[in-house]
Write a protein that holds these residues in place. Structure first.
Motif, PDB file in Angstrom:
ATOM      1  N   TRP A   1      -7.738  -6.009  -5.870  1.00  0.00           N
ATOM      2  CA  TRP A   1      -8.972  -5.824  -5.383  1.00  0.00           C
ATOM      3  C   TRP A   1      -9.210  -7.325  -4.679  1.00  0.00           C
ATOM      4  O   TRP A   1      -9.360  -7.609  -3.442  1.00  0.00           O
ATOM      5  CB  TRP A   1     -10.062  -5.589  -6.392  1.00  0.00           C
ATOM      6  CG  TRP A   1     -11.254  -5.389  -5.821  1.00  0.00           C
ATOM      7  CD1 TRP A   1     -12.193  -6.565  -5.527  1.00  0.00           C
ATOM      8  CD2 TRP A   1     -11.866  -4.389  -5.317  1.00  0.00           C
ATOM      9  NE1 TRP A   1     -13.441  -6.282  -5.079  1.00  0.00           N
ATOM     10  CE2 TRP A   1     -13.196  -4.853  -4.784  1.00  0.00           C
ATOM     11  CE3 TRP A   1     -11.580  -2.982  -5.302  1.00  0.00           C
ATOM     12  CZ2 TRP A   1     -14.355  -3.922  -4.202  1.00  0.00           C
ATOM     13  CZ3 TRP A   1     -12.891  -2.208  -4.555  1.00  0.00           C
ATOM     14  CH2 TRP A   1     -13.902  -2.552  -4.162  1.00  0.00           C
TER      15      TRP A   1
ATOM     16  N   GLU B   1      -6.955  -7.875  -1.452  1.00  0.00           N
ATOM     17  CA  GLU B   1      -7.704  -7.299  -0.374  1.00  0.00           C
ATOM     18  C   GLU B   1      -8.925  -7.843   0.134  1.00  0.00           C
ATOM     19  O   GLU B   1      -9.205  -7.717   1.528  1.00  0.00           O
ATOM     20  CB  GLU B   1      -7.488  -5.760  -0.516  1.00  0.00           C
ATOM     21  CG  GLU B   1      -6.180  -5.151  -0.785  1.00  0.00           C
ATOM     22  CD  GLU B   1      -5.314  -5.155   0.632  1.00  0.00           C
ATOM     23  OE1 GLU B   1      -5.788  -4.688   1.728  1.00  0.00           O
ATOM     24  OE2 GLU B   1      -4.355  -5.886   0.756  1.00  0.00           O
TER      25      GLU B   1
ATOM     26  N   ASP C   1       0.619  -1.155  -0.052  1.00  0.00           N
ATOM     27  CA  ASP C   1      -0.010   0.023   0.030  1.00  0.00           C
ATOM     28  C   ASP C   1       0.825   1.364   0.157  1.00  0.00           C
ATOM     29  O   ASP C   1       0.187   2.234  -0.181  1.00  0.00           O
ATOM     30  CB  ASP C   1      -0.743   0.102   1.122  1.00  0.00           C
ATOM     31  CG  ASP C   1      -2.091   0.979   1.165  1.00  0.00           C
ATOM     32  OD1 ASP C   1      -2.577   1.155  -0.147  1.00  0.00           O
ATOM     33  OD2 ASP C   1      -2.415   1.688   2.181  1.00  0.00           O
TER      34      ASP C   1
ATOM     35  N   THR D   1     -10.815   6.395  -7.965  1.00  0.00           N
ATOM     36  CA  THR D   1     -11.571   7.549  -7.532  1.00  0.00           C
ATOM     37  C   THR D   1     -10.862   8.984  -7.699  1.00  0.00           C
ATOM     38  O   THR D   1     -11.467   9.800  -8.010  1.00  0.00           O
ATOM     39  CB  THR D   1     -11.837   7.313  -5.774  1.00  0.00           C
ATOM     40  OG1 THR D   1     -10.428   7.274  -5.256  1.00  0.00           O
ATOM     41  CG2 THR D   1     -12.605   6.238  -5.720  1.00  0.00           C
TER      42      THR D   1
ATOM     43  N   SER E   1      -7.458   1.637  -1.445  1.00  0.00           N
ATOM     44  CA  SER E   1      -8.249   2.886  -1.014  1.00  0.00           C
ATOM     45  C   SER E   1      -8.643   3.579  -2.046  1.00  0.00           C
ATOM     46  O   SER E   1      -9.627   4.466  -1.895  1.00  0.00           O
ATOM     47  CB  SER E   1      -7.720   3.599   0.022  1.00  0.00           C
ATOM     48  OG  SER E   1      -6.612   4.215  -0.441  1.00  0.00           O
ATOM     49  N   ASN E   2      -8.060   3.530  -3.328  1.00  0.00           N
ATOM     50  CA  ASN E   2      -8.244   4.323  -4.425  1.00  0.00           C
ATOM     51  C   ASN E   2      -9.068   3.713  -5.365  1.00  0.00           C
ATOM     52  O   ASN E   2      -9.722   4.210  -6.514  1.00  0.00           O
ATOM     53  CB  ASN E   2      -6.857   4.833  -5.139  1.00  0.00           C
ATOM     54  CG  ASN E   2      -7.334   5.720  -6.142  1.00  0.00           C
ATOM     55  OD1 ASN E   2      -8.010   6.660  -6.100  1.00  0.00           O
ATOM     56  ND2 ASN E   2      -6.796   5.547  -7.396  1.00  0.00           N
TER      57      ASN E   2
ATOM     58  N   GLU F   1     -12.802   1.509  -6.583  1.00  0.00           N
ATOM     59  CA  GLU F   1     -14.169   1.190  -6.195  1.00  0.00           C
ATOM     60  C   GLU F   1     -15.081   0.652  -7.270  1.00  0.00           C
ATOM     61  O   GLU F   1     -14.595   0.834  -8.499  1.00  0.00           O
ATOM     62  CB  GLU F   1     -14.905   2.471  -5.867  1.00  0.00           C
ATOM     63  CG  GLU F   1     -15.144   3.497  -6.718  1.00  0.00           C
ATOM     64  CD  GLU F   1     -15.948   4.666  -6.097  1.00  0.00           C
ATOM     65  OE1 GLU F   1     -16.115   4.960  -4.833  1.00  0.00           O
ATOM     66  OE2 GLU F   1     -16.159   5.467  -7.011  1.00  0.00           O
TER      67      GLU F   1
ATOM     68  N   ARG G   1      -3.901   1.700  -5.329  1.00  0.00           N
ATOM     69  CA  ARG G   1      -3.818   1.858  -3.956  1.00  0.00           C
ATOM     70  C   ARG G   1      -5.283   1.248  -3.696  1.00  0.00           C
ATOM     71  O   ARG G   1      -6.389   1.703  -4.222  1.00  0.00           O
ATOM     72  CB  ARG G   1      -3.826   2.681  -3.075  1.00  0.00           C
ATOM     73  CG  ARG G   1      -2.330   3.212  -3.012  1.00  0.00           C
ATOM     74  CD  ARG G   1      -1.940   4.514  -2.276  1.00  0.00           C
ATOM     75  NE  ARG G   1      -2.320   4.182  -0.730  1.00  0.00           N
ATOM     76  CZ  ARG G   1      -2.300   5.081   0.183  1.00  0.00           C
ATOM     77  NH1 ARG G   1      -2.388   6.543  -0.107  1.00  0.00           N
ATOM     78  NH2 ARG G   1      -2.747   4.641   1.533  1.00  0.00           N
TER      79      ARG G   1
END
Length: 102
Positions: free
Chosen positions: A64, A67, A20, A79, A89-90, A92, A87
């Motif tokens: 994806w 994780e 990450d 995003t 967290s980036n 979706e 990452r």
């Protein structure tokens, strides 16, 4: 979008690790590239992809999967709209057919 078979998913889990740090990275866990960054930007879109056993995979989809334990069934969107930023967290899930995604 086709989900790889369970054997292939386990092989992906075995071959790659996710970092990450920075903008996110897939790292080879085994083989001659062990410890090195996996993947390269491909084509006009610049989507990061990696080839394993003759098949090309989206680096974002592998992240994806690593994780969540699930292969994304829909398009992934960055995003921040930066395809280099893989990452978790980036990323979706989205049902959009147009626009960025991998």
């Amino acid at each position: 979008m086709n989900t790889p078979d369970p054997h292939t998913l386990e092989h992906l889990r075995h071959m790659f690790e996710y970092s990450d740090a920075g903008m996110g990275a897939l790292i080879w866990r085994h083989g001659r590239y062990r410890g090195e960054l996996a993947g390269t930007p491909m084509g006009i879109t610049g989507e990061w992809r990696v080839r394993l056993d003759g098949t090309s995979y989206s680096c974002a989809k592998i992240v994806w999967f690593l994780e969540t334990g699930l292969w994304p069934e829909v398009r992934l969107r960055h995003t921040d709209k930066d395809r280099d930023n893989i990452r978790f967290s980036n990323l979706e899930e989205t049902n959009r057919r147009d626009g960025p995604g991998r």
